[in-house]
Design an enzyme around this catalytic site. Structure first.
Site, PDB file in Angstrom:
ATOM      1  N   LYS A  22      73.579  46.589  98.122  1.00 19.81           N
ATOM      2  CA  LYS A  22      73.744  45.818  96.879  1.00 19.81           C
ATOM      3  C   LYS A  22      74.423  46.680  95.817  1.00 19.81           C
ATOM      4  O   LYS A  22      75.377  46.246  95.167  1.00 19.81           O
ATOM      5  CB  LYS A  22      72.371  45.392  96.375  1.00 19.81           C
ATOM      6  CG  LYS A  22      72.326  44.906  94.954  1.00 19.81           C
ATOM      7  CD  LYS A  22      70.944  44.458  94.494  1.00 19.81           C
ATOM      8  CE  LYS A  22      70.088  45.578  94.012  1.00 19.81           C
ATOM      9  NZ  LYS A  22      70.336  45.996  92.617  1.00 19.81           N
ATOM     10  N   ASN A  23      73.971  47.926  95.679  1.00 17.70           N
ATOM     11  CA  ASN A  23      74.445  48.764  94.572  1.00 17.70           C
ATOM     12  C   ASN A  23      75.801  49.400  94.825  1.00 17.70           C
ATOM     13  O   ASN A  23      76.310  50.129  93.970  1.00 17.70           O
ATOM     14  CB  ASN A  23      73.395  49.822  94.234  1.00 17.70           C
ATOM     15  CG  ASN A  23      72.171  49.189  93.578  1.00 17.70           C
ATOM     16  OD1 ASN A  23      72.187  48.002  93.239  1.00 17.70           O
ATOM     17  ND2 ASN A  23      71.112  49.954  93.425  1.00 17.70           N
ATOM     18  N   ARG A  93      71.868  43.010  85.045  1.00 19.56           N
ATOM     19  CA  ARG A  93      72.378  44.057  84.172  1.00 19.56           C
ATOM     20  C   ARG A  93      73.676  44.662  84.700  1.00 19.56           C
ATOM     21  O   ARG A  93      74.512  45.117  83.945  1.00 19.56           O
ATOM     22  CB  ARG A  93      71.343  45.159  84.005  1.00 19.56           C
ATOM     23  CG  ARG A  93      69.986  44.720  83.588  1.00 19.56           C
ATOM     24  CD  ARG A  93      69.100  45.893  83.393  1.00 19.56           C
ATOM     25  NE  ARG A  93      69.548  46.652  82.232  1.00 19.56           N
ATOM     26  CZ  ARG A  93      70.446  47.620  82.243  1.00 19.56           C
ATOM     27  NH1 ARG A  93      70.996  47.938  83.371  1.00 19.56           N
ATOM     28  NH2 ARG A  93      70.817  48.239  81.158  1.00 19.56           N
ATOM     29  N   CYS A 117      64.951  45.685  80.668  1.00 17.62           N
ATOM     30  CA  CYS A 117      64.351  44.954  81.799  1.00 17.62           C
ATOM     31  C   CYS A 117      62.965  45.542  81.993  1.00 17.62           C
ATOM     32  O   CYS A 117      62.523  46.409  81.240  1.00 17.62           O
ATOM     33  CB  CYS A 117      65.220  45.102  83.047  1.00 17.62           C
ATOM     34  SG  CYS A 117      65.055  46.689  83.823  1.00 17.62           S
ATOM     35  N   ARG A 122      66.982  50.748  79.187  1.00 14.56           N
ATOM     36  CA  ARG A 122      68.244  50.781  79.920  1.00 14.56           C
ATOM     37  C   ARG A 122      69.474  50.533  79.036  1.00 14.56           C
ATOM     38  O   ARG A 122      70.225  49.589  79.211  1.00 14.56           O
ATOM     39  CB  ARG A 122      68.182  49.813  81.102  1.00 14.56           C
ATOM     40  CG  ARG A 122      67.019  50.170  82.005  1.00 14.56           C
ATOM     41  CD  ARG A 122      66.939  49.383  83.256  1.00 14.56           C
ATOM     42  NE  ARG A 122      68.020  49.743  84.187  1.00 14.56           N
ATOM     43  CZ  ARG A 122      68.183  49.104  85.342  1.00 14.56           C
ATOM     44  NH1 ARG A 122      67.412  48.106  85.640  1.00 14.56           N
ATOM     45  NH2 ARG A 122      69.158  49.459  86.150  1.00 14.56           N
ATOM     46  N   ASP A 306      64.528  54.474  93.272  1.00 17.98           N
ATOM     47  CA  ASP A 306      64.416  53.143  93.883  1.00 17.98           C
ATOM     48  C   ASP A 306      63.506  53.142  95.101  1.00 17.98           C
ATOM     49  O   ASP A 306      63.231  52.085  95.662  1.00 17.98           O
ATOM     50  CB  ASP A 306      65.795  52.609  94.291  1.00 17.98           C
ATOM     51  CG  ASP A 306      66.633  52.282  93.078  1.00 17.98           C
ATOM     52  OD1 ASP A 306      67.839  52.061  93.231  1.00 17.98           O
ATOM     53  OD2 ASP A 306      66.073  52.283  91.964  1.00 17.98           O
ATOM     54  N   VAL A 328      63.194  59.120  85.973  1.00 14.75           N
ATOM     55  CA  VAL A 328      64.450  58.437  85.640  1.00 14.75           C
ATOM     56  C   VAL A 328      64.230  57.294  84.650  1.00 14.75           C
ATOM     57  O   VAL A 328      64.956  57.169  83.662  1.00 14.75           O
ATOM     58  CB  VAL A 328      65.135  57.915  86.925  1.00 14.75           C
ATOM     59  CG1 VAL A 328      66.386  57.115  86.579  1.00 14.75           C
ATOM     60  CG2 VAL A 328      65.484  59.075  87.858  1.00 14.75           C
ATOM     61  N   ARG A 398      66.630  39.380  94.925  1.00 14.61           N
ATOM     62  CA  ARG A 398      67.806  40.006  94.301  1.00 14.61           C
ATOM     63  C   ARG A 398      68.329  41.162  95.149  1.00 14.61           C
ATOM     64  O   ARG A 398      69.490  41.502  95.085  1.00 14.61           O
ATOM     65  CB  ARG A 398      67.422  40.547  92.917  1.00 14.61           C
ATOM     66  CG  ARG A 398      67.074  39.489  91.911  1.00 14.61           C
ATOM     67  CD  ARG A 398      66.933  40.093  90.547  1.00 14.61           C
ATOM     68  NE  ARG A 398      68.076  40.953  90.268  1.00 14.61           N
ATOM     69  CZ  ARG A 398      68.165  41.738  89.204  1.00 14.61           C
ATOM     70  NH1 ARG A 398      67.158  41.783  88.344  1.00 14.61           N
ATOM     71  NH2 ARG A 398      69.212  42.462  88.988  1.00 14.61           N
TER      72      ARG A 398
HETATM   73  C1  EPZ Z   1      71.548  52.126  88.899  1.00 15.40           C
HETATM   74  O1  EPZ Z   1      71.136  51.568  87.672  1.00 15.40           O
HETATM   75  C2  EPZ Z   1      71.003  51.211  89.981  1.00 15.40           C
HETATM   76  N1  EPZ Z   1      71.588  49.870  89.824  1.00 15.40           N
HETATM   77  C3  EPZ Z   1      69.484  51.150  89.878  1.00 15.40           C
HETATM   78  O2  EPZ Z   1      69.021  50.352  90.945  1.00 15.40           O
HETATM   79  C4  EPZ Z   1      68.923  52.561  90.038  1.00 15.40           C
HETATM   80  O3  EPZ Z   1      67.521  52.525  89.880  1.00 15.40           O
HETATM   81  C5  EPZ Z   1      69.554  53.482  88.974  1.00 15.40           C
HETATM   82  O4  EPZ Z   1      70.987  53.435  89.079  1.00 15.40           O
HETATM   83  C6  EPZ Z   1      69.104  54.929  89.141  1.00 15.40           C
HETATM   84  O5  EPZ Z   1      69.454  55.384  90.418  1.00 15.40           O
HETATM   85  C7  EPZ Z   1      72.844  49.661  90.254  1.00 15.40           C
HETATM   86  O6  EPZ Z   1      73.514  50.542  90.774  1.00 15.40           O
HETATM   87  C8  EPZ Z   1      73.373  48.259  90.095  1.00 15.40           C
HETATM   88  P1  EPZ Z   1      71.351  54.694  85.299  1.00 15.40           P
HETATM   89  P2  EPZ Z   1      71.767  52.116  86.290  1.00 15.40           P
HETATM   90  O7  EPZ Z   1      72.421  54.347  84.331  1.00 15.40           O
HETATM   91  O8  EPZ Z   1      73.137  52.584  86.522  1.00 15.40           O
HETATM   92  C9  EPZ Z   1      69.630  56.034  81.100  1.00 15.40           C
HETATM   93  C10 EPZ Z   1      67.717  48.745  91.977  1.00 15.40           C
HETATM   94  O9  EPZ Z   1      66.499  48.736  92.160  1.00 15.40           O
HETATM   95  N2  EPZ Z   1      70.911  55.579  80.524  1.00 15.40           N
HETATM   96  O10 EPZ Z   1      71.652  55.660  86.396  1.00 15.40           O
HETATM   97  O11 EPZ Z   1      71.550  51.066  85.252  1.00 15.40           O
HETATM   98  C11 EPZ Z   1      68.809  54.889  81.691  1.00 15.40           C
HETATM   99  O12 EPZ Z   1      68.048  54.269  80.675  1.00 15.40           O
HETATM  100  C12 EPZ Z   1      68.280  49.170  90.653  1.00 15.40           C
HETATM  101  O13 EPZ Z   1      68.575  48.460  92.848  1.00 15.40           O
HETATM  102  C13 EPZ Z   1      71.123  55.724  79.149  1.00 15.40           C
HETATM  103  O14 EPZ Z   1      70.261  56.198  78.408  1.00 15.40           O
HETATM  104  O15 EPZ Z   1      70.840  53.339  85.983  1.00 15.40           O
HETATM  105  C14 EPZ Z   1      67.941  55.590  82.714  1.00 15.40           C
HETATM  106  O16 EPZ Z   1      66.813  56.157  82.075  1.00 15.40           O
HETATM  107  C15 EPZ Z   1      67.197  49.335  89.621  1.00 15.40           C
HETATM  108  N3  EPZ Z   1      72.315  55.310  78.627  1.00 15.40           N
HETATM  109  C16 EPZ Z   1      68.847  56.722  83.226  1.00 15.40           C
HETATM  110  O17 EPZ Z   1      69.892  56.860  82.243  1.00 15.40           O
HETATM  111  C17 EPZ Z   1      73.310  54.781  79.403  1.00 15.40           C
HETATM  112  O18 EPZ Z   1      74.391  54.442  78.855  1.00 15.40           O
HETATM  113  C18 EPZ Z   1      69.510  56.430  84.569  1.00 15.40           C
HETATM  114  O19 EPZ Z   1      70.040  55.111  84.488  1.00 15.40           O
HETATM  115  C19 EPZ Z   1      73.078  54.646  80.793  1.00 15.40           C
HETATM  116  C20 EPZ Z   1      71.874  55.062  81.338  1.00 15.40           C
END
Ligand code: EPZ
Length: 419
Positions: A22-23, A93, A117, A122, A306, A328, A398
């Site tokens: 998916k990702n 998202r 969420c 996020r 995850d 995370v 999802r």
């Molecule tokens: C991706 O989400 C995945 N989703 C998530 O999978 C996964 O849990 C996550 O990466 C971490 O591996 C997809 O790829 C579609 P991040 P993402 O930006 O990109 C902070 C699932 O279960 N952050 O790596 O949204 C954020 O709040 C989903 O399949 C900021 O502060 O996660 C978090 O604490 C859930 N500002 C950390 O970074 C930003 O601009 C990592 O988030 C961006 C992120």
């Protein structure tokens, strides 16, 4: 809203195929907006998030054709709207991933802020800051990101935090920028590498994907291609945990063991016998109860967030006590309260769960709150005595293709009931 009813106590046996990731599929579908010609994407999982993405692209006027193999061909030459509405973005998202491609290819974009969420606030500030550094004019008002850029320019982007979709959005935007962009402290996830490989197949010039520094040399245009998405490492890990906690023996096919090294290490630490081939993983628990295993989540290649909820369930029924630290996301223990309803012995302190394994869980009605939490509740149902009813399983639809079919193929007693 459907429910799943699971009768626990059956060791899983048999073999299943792993679906596309998916990702990886989500950013790759967004990347099709960058191409001058049609892009055919294969090995796409049949998931709600994919449907949402197709609806989003369709609403923008992009043409999508699904062929008999369920490959999706995307042709954005008919695009008429550069707009991602709140009603779609709030349900997924990852819709934020159309921002970079739209801005790079068409010079403008209006994308709803995703909002938070269940697992955390996020924010997408790092996506926006990176695009501004590349010359975009961005205003955020009334919950929407209004972005404009005549032509993005290369920049050196040092990411404050490791962000998967932030890295992906900026990497996509940089493919058509003037000059060579550097993304430092980049996310190293296999899905980032898969996106880079697809973009390079479209004519992009990306190097370093999979390391913490990605270089993107801008080109004038990207062309169509045919690209198959890589297997889902989180789906793979989830089924391996299902076998480990039920004392079973399964083989998962069409996967890539190299993407799961830390998860396989932890499963071996929990007492599982794991054998791997090029594209398969065999896990045998020989009827044993797992041993408690400490977990600390971190960006790839460390232990994936995850998989945290699934390993919480493993520890709930393991021999011994373990600590699980979630570094995370700020609120990714929603499954703990539901697991406690089944008899789990878990104490939460900040971002750490202290789990003492129990010999038995007792079935009860529980409620899914987010994608991976819902998977951990289904796993708990596989071992709880009696019929566990998991509500709000739209969360699980999802991210897990045909979960009840795949578990039933492995011998689980599970059925979906419409409510
Ligand atoms: C991706 O989400 C995945 N989703 C998530 O999978 C996964 O849990 C996550 O990466 C971490 O591996 C997809 O790829 C579609 P991040 P993402 O930006 O990109 C902070 C699932 O279960 N952050 O790596 O949204 C954020 O709040 C989903 O399949 C900021 O502060 O996660 C978090 O604490 C859930 N500002 C950390 O970074 C930003 O601009 C990592 O988030 C961006 C992120």
């Amino acid at each position: 809203m459907d429910k799943l009813i699971i009768t626990g106590g059956i060791p899983l046996q048999g073999e299943i195929r792993i679906s596309g990731a998916k990702n990886a599929a989500l950013p790759i579908l967004a990347a099709t907006l960058l191409a001058d010609g049609p892009v055919k994407v294969g090995n796409i999982p049949h998931l709600q998030d994919i449907t949402t993405t197709m609806e989003l692209l369709g609403r923008m006027g992009v043409e999508l054709v699904i062929d008999e193999c369920m490959d999706i061909e995307v042709d954005c030459s008919t695009i008429r709207e550069l707009f991602a509405p709140y009603e779609l973005v709030k349900s997924m998202r990852a819709s934020i991933l159309v921002l970079g491609p739209m801005l790079a290819r068409f010079g403008q974009a209006v994308v709803s802020l995703p909002g938070g969420c269940a697992i955390g606030s996020r924010p997408v500030n790092l996506h926006i800051e990176g695009l501004v550094k590349m010359g975009a004019e961005i205003d955020v008002e009334s919950g929407y990101i209004h972005a404009k850029a005549r032509k993005l320019k290369a920049a050196r982007l040092v990411m404050d935090l490791v962000t998967v979709t932030g890295t992906e959005n900026l990497m996509m935007a940089a493919t058509l920028a003037e000059g060579t962009t550097l993304i430092e402290n980049a996310a190293r996830e296999p899905e980032v590498v898969d996106l880079a490989n697809c973009l390079n197949a479209m004519g992009a010039k990306i190097s370093g994907a999979g390391s913490d520094t990605i270089a993107v040399e801008g080109v004038d245009r990207l062309n169509g291609t045919h690209y198959d998405v890589l297997p889902d490492r989180i789906e793979s890990g989830t089924y391996l945990v299902a076998a480990a906690i039920t004392g079973g023996h399964i083989r998962i096919k069409d996967t890539r063991p190299r993407m799961l090294e830390t998860v396989i290490d932890k499963l071996r630490e929990a007492g599982a016998e794991v054998v791997v081939g090029d594209e398969w993983i065999d896990l045998d628990m020989r009827g044993r109860r797992p041993c408690a295993t400490n977990i600390r989540t971190s960006p790839y290649p460390a232990f994936p967030t995850d998989m945290q909820a699934q390993f919480t369930t493993l520890n709930v029924v393991a021999e011994g006590a373990a600590t699980i630290s979630e570094t995370v996301f700020e609120n990714r223990f929603m499954h703990v309260h539901e697991l406690q309803r089944l008899g789990a012995d878990i104490q939460l302190e900040g971002n750490t769960a202290f789990v003492r394994g129990v010999e038995r869980l007792t079935a009860a009605p529980v409620m899914a709150t987010d994608l991976r939490a819902s998977a951990s509740l289904v796993l708990a149902g596989l071992v709880a005595e009696g019929d566990t009813v998991v509500d709000r399983i739209y969360h699980i639809d999802r991210g897990y293709e045909s979960i009840e079919e795949k578990l039933a193929k492995l011998g689980a007693r599970i059925r979906r009931v419409p409510v």
